[in-house]
Design an enzyme around this catalytic site. Structure first.
Site, PDB file in Angstrom:
ATOM      1  N   LYS A 167       0.832  -1.215   0.000  1.00  0.00           N
ATOM      2  CA  LYS A 167       0.000   0.000   0.000  1.00  0.00           C
ATOM      3  C   LYS A 167       0.865   1.263   0.000  1.00  0.00           C
ATOM      4  O   LYS A 167       0.609   2.194  -0.748  1.00  0.00           O
ATOM      5  CB  LYS A 167      -0.927   0.030   1.229  1.00  0.00           C
ATOM      6  CG  LYS A 167      -1.944  -1.092   1.269  1.00  0.00           C
ATOM      7  CD  LYS A 167      -2.934  -0.913   2.408  1.00  0.00           C
ATOM      8  CE  LYS A 167      -2.316  -1.005   3.795  1.00  0.00           C
ATOM      9  NZ  LYS A 167      -1.763  -2.328   4.134  1.00  0.00           N
ATOM     10  N   ARG A 174      12.050  -5.495   4.387  1.00  0.00           N
ATOM     11  CA  ARG A 174      11.815  -4.061   4.140  1.00  0.00           C
ATOM     12  C   ARG A 174      12.771  -3.194   4.960  1.00  0.00           C
ATOM     13  O   ARG A 174      13.044  -3.480   6.126  1.00  0.00           O
ATOM     14  CB  ARG A 174      10.364  -3.727   4.512  1.00  0.00           C
ATOM     15  CG  ARG A 174      10.058  -2.248   4.422  1.00  0.00           C
ATOM     16  CD  ARG A 174       8.592  -1.976   4.360  1.00  0.00           C
ATOM     17  NE  ARG A 174       7.886  -2.230   5.612  1.00  0.00           N
ATOM     18  CZ  ARG A 174       6.576  -2.039   5.774  1.00  0.00           C
ATOM     19  NH1 ARG A 174       5.833  -1.625   4.752  1.00  0.00           N
ATOM     20  NH2 ARG A 174       5.991  -2.283   6.928  1.00  0.00           N
ATOM     21  N   ARG A 230       0.095  -9.174  13.116  1.00  0.00           N
ATOM     22  CA  ARG A 230      -0.546  -8.133  12.305  1.00  0.00           C
ATOM     23  C   ARG A 230      -1.490  -8.779  11.284  1.00  0.00           C
ATOM     24  O   ARG A 230      -2.553  -8.241  10.981  1.00  0.00           O
ATOM     25  CB  ARG A 230       0.515  -7.274  11.598  1.00  0.00           C
ATOM     26  CG  ARG A 230       1.245  -6.353  12.568  1.00  0.00           C
ATOM     27  CD  ARG A 230       2.573  -5.878  12.012  1.00  0.00           C
ATOM     28  NE  ARG A 230       2.452  -4.982  10.883  1.00  0.00           N
ATOM     29  CZ  ARG A 230       3.469  -4.666  10.083  1.00  0.00           C
ATOM     30  NH1 ARG A 230       4.669  -5.168  10.296  1.00  0.00           N
ATOM     31  NH2 ARG A 230       3.295  -3.828   9.096  1.00  0.00           N
ATOM     32  N   ARG A 266      -9.195   0.702   9.286  1.00  0.00           N
ATOM     33  CA  ARG A 266      -8.738  -0.659   9.578  1.00  0.00           C
ATOM     34  C   ARG A 266      -9.752  -1.448  10.395  1.00  0.00           C
ATOM     35  O   ARG A 266      -9.509  -2.611  10.706  1.00  0.00           O
ATOM     36  CB  ARG A 266      -7.414  -0.589  10.352  1.00  0.00           C
ATOM     37  CG  ARG A 266      -6.178  -0.748   9.453  1.00  0.00           C
ATOM     38  CD  ARG A 266      -4.971  -0.617  10.347  1.00  0.00           C
ATOM     39  NE  ARG A 266      -3.795  -1.261   9.856  1.00  0.00           N
ATOM     40  CZ  ARG A 266      -2.778  -0.638   9.281  1.00  0.00           C
ATOM     41  NH1 ARG A 266      -2.825   0.657   9.056  1.00  0.00           N
ATOM     42  NH2 ARG A 266      -1.705  -1.304   8.919  1.00  0.00           N
ATOM     43  N   ARG A 313      11.817  -1.479  10.532  1.00  0.00           N
ATOM     44  CA  ARG A 313      10.757  -1.144  11.497  1.00  0.00           C
ATOM     45  C   ARG A 313      10.685  -2.231  12.560  1.00  0.00           C
ATOM     46  O   ARG A 313      10.742  -3.416  12.237  1.00  0.00           O
ATOM     47  CB  ARG A 313       9.406  -1.040  10.762  1.00  0.00           C
ATOM     48  CG  ARG A 313       9.179   0.316  10.143  1.00  0.00           C
ATOM     49  CD  ARG A 313       7.944   0.371   9.292  1.00  0.00           C
ATOM     50  NE  ARG A 313       6.762  -0.263   9.857  1.00  0.00           N
ATOM     51  CZ  ARG A 313       5.554  -0.191   9.302  1.00  0.00           C
ATOM     52  NH1 ARG A 313       5.376   0.483   8.180  1.00  0.00           N
ATOM     53  NH2 ARG A 313       4.520  -0.783   9.855  1.00  0.00           N
TER      54      ARG A 313
END
Ligand code: AMP
Length: 222
Positions: free
Chosen positions: A13, A128, A172, A89, A161
């Site tokens: 996203k 990431r 998550r 969300r 992160r």
């Protein structure tokens, strides 16, 4: 163009939002980015949000709804539209968003739903890296920076992160399936959903979306 981006963590996203922000010149609002900024500045909101984010849980609805409401009502840069990334969300957030957008007379045109497979999500998120300074994102194998650990765009430091470790990613994902995935049906019932393949690269999705928006330009006001 007024868009909502929906999808599991790691669907891409943020990367797609950055591309669309550039090409459509729309305002990009990411609740994840707003919350990380609050954490960086050690504000009371940031301190409260951190305990949830570190576990891979959702920050309470009341807090994020207030943040989004403030952004949307205080911002007058809607001439080219907006892009909501990471919000809503939960069903409650989606219902509140409808009310806020109605109040400011800026309903969204389309919710883009990016679906993605779990193995790919884990691979994408665990590799990431994010620039501490400008927020640009990289991947250690798919999209590496030119210099190891350094951002190509601003020479800022790249970091992982804390919520991008495998255990938190699985949390998550569970939270996503339980709380966020039902919004897909909520928007489908409103006739506002556009589903795309989140396993594809963001550049390919970006080009596909622009072509689709262009073909439907008559029905979208942008
Ligand atoms: P993101 O950068 O979108 O992956 O968001 C990172 C984390 O911020 C999420 O795992 C949540 O803990 C929190 N967060 C972001 N957006 C929301 C939201 N709309 N509602 C609740 N928590 C959120």
């Amino acid at each position: 163009m007024k868009l909502v981006l929906l999808g599991p963590p790691g669907a891409g996203k943020g990367t797609l939002a950055a591309l669309l922000h550039k090409s459509l010149k729309v305002l990009h609002i990411s609740t994840g980015d707003i919350l990380r900024e609050e954490i960086k500045n050690n504000t009371p909101i940031g301190i409260e949000a951190k305990s949830y984010i570190d576990k891979g849980a959702l920050v309470p609805d009341e807090l994020v709804i207030k943040l989004i409401e403030n952004r949307l009502t205080s911002n007058k840069e809607f001439s080219n539209g907006y892009l909501l990334d990471g919000f809503p969300r939960t069903r409650k957030q989606a219902e509140n968003l409808d009310e806020i957008l109605k109040k400011i007379g800026q309903p969204f045109d389309c919710a883009v739903y990016m679906d993605s497979s779990l193995p790919l999500i884990i691979k994408r998120l665990s590799g990431r890296r994010v620039c501490r300074n400008c927020g640009a994102t990289y991947h250690i194998t798919n999209r590496p920076s030119k210099k190891d650990g350094i951002c190509d765009q601003c020479s800022g430091e790249l970091y992982q992160r804390p919520d991008d470790n495998e255990e938190t990613i699985r949390n998550r994902m569970d939270v996503y399936l339980q709380s966020t995935r039902p919004i897909v049906d909520y928007y489908k019932a409103q006739g506002k959903l556009m589903q795309v393949d989140g396993n594809k690269e963001s550049e390919e999705l970006h080009d596909l979306l622009l072509k689709t928006f262009d073909a439907e330009r008559k029905s979208y006001k942008y």
